[in-house]
Design a protein around this motif. Structure first.
Motif, short mmCIF file in Angstrom:
data_model
loop_
_atom_site.label_atom_id
_atom_site.label_comp_id
_atom_site.label_asym_id
_atom_site.label_seq_id
_atom_site.Cartn_x
_atom_site.Cartn_y
_atom_site.Cartn_z
N GLU A 13 0.85 -1.19 0.00
CA GLU A 13 0.00 0.00 0.00
C GLU A 13 0.89 1.24 0.00
O GLU A 13 1.81 1.36 0.80
CB GLU A 13 -0.94 0.01 1.21
CG GLU A 13 -1.99 1.09 1.04
CD GLU A 13 -3.09 1.05 2.09
OE1 GLU A 13 -3.99 0.22 1.96
OE2 GLU A 13 -3.00 1.86 3.03
N LEU A 14 0.59 2.11 -0.94
CA LEU A 14 1.46 3.27 -1.13
C LEU A 14 0.69 4.56 -0.84
O LEU A 14 -0.45 4.70 -1.26
CB LEU A 14 1.90 3.26 -2.60
CG LEU A 14 3.09 4.09 -3.00
CD1 LEU A 14 4.34 3.58 -2.32
CD2 LEU A 14 3.26 3.99 -4.53
N GLU A 15 1.32 5.47 -0.12
CA GLU A 15 0.68 6.77 0.12
C GLU A 15 1.27 7.78 -0.86
O GLU A 15 2.49 7.98 -0.90
CB GLU A 15 0.94 7.23 1.55
CG GLU A 15 0.14 6.43 2.54
CD GLU A 15 -0.09 7.18 3.85
OE1 GLU A 15 0.67 8.11 4.14
OE2 GLU A 15 -1.02 6.81 4.58
N LEU A 16 0.41 8.37 -1.66
CA LEU A 16 0.88 9.32 -2.68
C LEU A 16 0.40 10.73 -2.31
O LEU A 16 -0.80 10.94 -2.11
CB LEU A 16 0.32 8.94 -4.06
CG LEU A 16 0.68 7.53 -4.56
CD1 LEU A 16 -0.19 7.15 -5.76
CD2 LEU A 16 2.14 7.46 -4.95
N PRO A 17 1.33 11.69 -2.23
CA PRO A 17 0.93 13.06 -1.86
C PRO A 17 -0.01 13.67 -2.89
O PRO A 17 0.13 13.40 -4.09
CB PRO A 17 2.25 13.83 -1.83
CG PRO A 17 3.33 12.86 -2.10
CD PRO A 17 2.75 11.56 -2.53
N ILE A 18 -0.96 14.46 -2.42
CA ILE A 18 -1.84 15.18 -3.35
C ILE A 18 -1.40 16.64 -3.40
O ILE A 18 -1.27 17.30 -2.37
CB ILE A 18 -3.31 15.07 -2.90
CG1 ILE A 18 -3.76 13.61 -3.04
CG2 ILE A 18 -4.22 15.99 -3.73
CD1 ILE A 18 -5.19 13.33 -2.68
N ILE A 19 -1.12 17.09 -4.61
CA ILE A 19 -0.69 18.48 -4.80
C ILE A 19 -1.93 19.30 -5.14
O ILE A 19 -2.70 18.92 -6.02
CB ILE A 19 0.30 18.59 -6.00
CG1 ILE A 19 1.42 17.54 -5.89
CG2 ILE A 19 0.84 19.99 -6.17
CD1 ILE A 19 2.36 17.74 -4.74
N THR A 20 -2.13 20.43 -4.45
CA THR A 20 -3.30 21.26 -4.72
C THR A 20 -2.87 22.59 -5.32
O THR A 20 -2.00 23.28 -4.79
CB THR A 20 -4.08 21.53 -3.41
OG1 THR A 20 -4.35 20.26 -2.82
CG2 THR A 20 -5.39 22.24 -3.66
N GLY A 21 -3.47 22.94 -6.45
CA GLY A 21 -3.13 24.19 -7.14
C GLY A 21 -3.89 25.36 -6.55
O GLY A 21 -4.76 25.19 -5.68
N THR A 22 -3.62 26.57 -7.04
CA THR A 22 -4.25 27.77 -6.48
C THR A 22 -5.76 27.81 -6.76
O THR A 22 -6.51 28.46 -6.05
CB THR A 22 -3.61 29.05 -7.04
OG1 THR A 22 -3.51 28.91 -8.46
CG2 THR A 22 -2.23 29.30 -6.47
N GLU A 23 -6.20 27.12 -7.81
CA GLU A 23 -7.64 27.06 -8.12
C GLU A 23 -8.25 25.78 -7.57
O GLU A 23 -9.29 25.33 -8.03
CB GLU A 23 -7.85 27.16 -9.64
CG GLU A 23 -7.56 28.53 -10.22
CD GLU A 23 -8.72 29.50 -10.07
OE1 GLU A 23 -9.78 29.10 -9.56
OE2 GLU A 23 -8.55 30.68 -10.44
N ASN A 24 -7.55 25.18 -6.60
CA ASN A 24 -8.02 23.98 -5.92
C ASN A 24 -8.07 22.74 -6.82
O ASN A 24 -8.75 21.77 -6.50
CB ASN A 24 -9.40 24.23 -5.30
CG ASN A 24 -9.53 23.47 -4.00
OD1 ASN A 24 -8.51 23.16 -3.36
ND2 ASN A 24 -10.75 23.11 -3.63
N GLU A 25 -7.35 22.79 -7.95
CA GLU A 25 -7.23 21.57 -8.76
C GLU A 25 -6.27 20.64 -8.04
O GLU A 25 -5.27 21.09 -7.47
CB GLU A 25 -6.61 21.90 -10.11
CG GLU A 25 -7.52 22.56 -11.09
CD GLU A 25 -6.76 22.90 -12.36
OE1 GLU A 25 -5.69 23.51 -12.24
OE2 GLU A 25 -7.25 22.54 -13.44
N LYS A 26 -6.56 19.34 -8.08
CA LYS A 26 -5.71 18.41 -7.34
C LYS A 26 -5.01 17.43 -8.28
O LYS A 26 -5.60 17.00 -9.28
CB LYS A 26 -6.55 17.63 -6.34
CG LYS A 26 -7.05 18.54 -5.20
CD LYS A 26 -7.89 17.75 -4.22
CE LYS A 26 -8.63 18.67 -3.27
NZ LYS A 26 -7.80 19.34 -2.31
N GLY A 27 -3.78 17.12 -7.96
CA GLY A 27 -3.03 16.14 -8.74
C GLY A 27 -2.34 15.16 -7.80
O GLY A 27 -1.79 15.56 -6.76
N ILE A 28 -2.39 13.89 -8.13
CA ILE A 28 -1.70 12.88 -7.31
C ILE A 28 -0.25 12.79 -7.78
O ILE A 28 0.01 12.53 -8.95
CB ILE A 28 -2.40 11.50 -7.46
CG1 ILE A 28 -3.87 11.62 -7.04
CG2 ILE A 28 -1.68 10.44 -6.64
CD1 ILE A 28 -4.70 10.39 -7.34
#
Ligand code: ACO
Length: 428
Positions: A13-28
């Motif tokens: 099981e892997l934990e992947l950080p979620i990056i959040t942009g200034t417009e609240n868009e999220k990327g894994i």
């Protein structure tokens, strides 16, 4: 604690950080995926893949939002000229008066091409596509400016940026003049960017030409709405090539090649060809809508659909309004515009297009405006390239300046033959 996504691969099981942009868009962030699991992701056409973080342009395809450096495209198209928008994209802020004057003067001072570059045009066939000429001559700039090719030297990058923005209209208009067999018109630095381009396109030594202010302003608007569109095919190409530390001219030249394709910038040319075809075929719009729905046929309605916009393309809305205004002002009755409007109506009411969220994109009406201005169809994508240049530059620069930037090198999942013994020619 910052957000994470959990990925289960077998018993790992892997934990992947979620990056959040200034417009609240999220990327894994899957940066550690391969080193931890040995696996890669597979995403044909990069539909789900964010290749980078970027502060240049925001777009929301669901809501039809497009902003350059935070400013809505509608406000920029209404209030700015193209050089102002180019400054905004390249440097991140709208220029003040002094900055704008300095920038304009610098761009004007670089509009001429080296005289030796002109001989390149002699080598191209008369019917060469201007996009081929554009990419070749832009690539060739790196042979003339060998003193400013280092992507890590800010002064060299700066002068290359100014040279490119200044020279692209000259290179483009020479390509057109070549196709006509007319002498090249030198740039006139007393004129604005768009006025100068129209002069170089349409003036000849034997007849006076004055650009119509209506055309100057339409061209200005078209260049602005094309100026950037985040990580599209050509911009991603520019970033990809630039990631190998290739110089700016080489990177932009490859972006021009990517833009040429009919699924990308080449669509504006393909739209007019399609509208002409429908007209020549008696104007039966329904027949073409039917063909576009037929999977056996392979025909697509050019200027419809977009990878990102699923409700409407805000650029198409601006252009359609401008197109209406321009044709009315010039009192032009363009049969292609009528067919375009009919086609749009039929397609927008058709279940196939509604279900797939296929709407007119930026290219659907731009060709009608270019035609009204007397711009030949092969030059449409060239104009797109002139408009997109500041966006390409902004992204190339952003990538070069980012400390986390690395060479772009995607992986694959191999599906070819397994290891096999070489067979000599006489045994095959
Ligand atoms: N005409 C008919 N059907 C279409 C069209 C079209 N123009 N566009 C998409 N579809 C259909 C596809 O056949 C597919 O149908 P299916 O789900 O039954 O298989 C579905 O809509 C989704 O299409 P995709 O090709 O998967 O969408 P994608 O996001 O990959 O492609 C693209 C987007 C390339 C813009 C596509 O819509 C297209 O080819 N449009 C015509 C060319 C064009 O106008 N390009 C300019 C884009 S704007 C720009 O680059 C500046």
């Amino acid at each position: 604690m910052s957000e994470v996504a959990k990925l289960k691969c077998g018993d790992q099981e892997l934990e992947l950080p979620i990056i959040t942009g200034t417009e609240n868009e999220k990327g894994i962030d899957i940066g550690k995926l391969r080193s931890t699991t040995g696996m890669v992701t597979l995403d044909q056409g990069y539909v789900n893949t964010g290749s980078t973080t970027s502060a240049v342009t925001f777009l929301n395809g669901e809501e039809g939002v497009l902003r350059y450096r935070g400013y809505p495209i509608e406000q920029l198209a209404e209030n700015c000229d193209f050089i102002e928008v180019a400054y905004l994209l390249v440097y991140g802020e709208l220029p003040n008066e002094k900055e704008l004057v300095t920038f304009r003067e610098s761009i004007s001072s670089h509009t001429m091409l080296h005289e030796d570059l002109k001989s390149f045009y002699d080598g191209f066939p008369r019917d060469a596509h201007p996009m081929a000429i554009l990419s070749s001559v832009v690539g060739a700039l790196s042979t003339f400016y060998q003193d400013s090719l280092n992507p890590h030297d800010p002064d060299q990058v700066e002068v290359s940026i100014h040279r490119l923005i200044a020279k692209l209209p000259t290179i483009a208009s020479y390509a057109y003049k070549k196709s006509l067999g007319q002498p090249f018109t030198y740039p006139d630095n007393s004129k604005s960017y768009c006025d100068n381009f129209l002069q170089m396109m349409f003036s000849t030594p034997c007849a006076e030409y004055t650009s119509d202010p209506v055309f100057i302003s339409a061209l200005n608007m078209l260049l602005i709405v094309h100026a950037d569109h985040e990580q599209n095919c050509s911009t991603s190409t520019v970033r990809m090539v630039g990631s190998a530390d290739s110089n700016l001219f080489a990177s932009i030249s490859s972006g021009i090649c990517a833009l040429w394709g009919p699924l990308h910038g080449g669509a504006n040319e393909a739209v007019v060809q399609m509208l002409n075809q429908i007209k020549a075929d008696g104007g039966d719009v329904d027949k073409y809508v039917k063909m576009a729905k037929d999977k056996e046929d392979g025909f697509r309605l050019m200027g419809f659909g977009h990878r990102v916009y699923k409700n409407f393309d805000p650029r198409a809305t601006i252009i359609k309004k401008a197109c209406d205004r321009l044709l009315e002002k010039l009192d032009i009755d363009d049969p292609l515009f009528e067919i375009a409007q009919k086609l749009e109506k039929v397609a927008l009411e058709d279940e196939y297009f509604v279900d797939r969220k296929l709407y007119p994109n930026v290219d659907f009406y731009s060709g009608v405006i270019y035609r009204a201005m007397g711009i030949p169809v092969e030059m449409f994508t060239v104009l797109f390239a002139i408009g997109r240049l500041p966006g390409w530059i902004a992204h190339w620069k952003e990538m070069q300046n980012s400390p986390s930037s690395r060479i772009c090198r995607p992986r694959q999942v191999y599906t070819g033959p397994l290891n096999r013994e070489f067979v000599t020619l006489d045994k095959r």
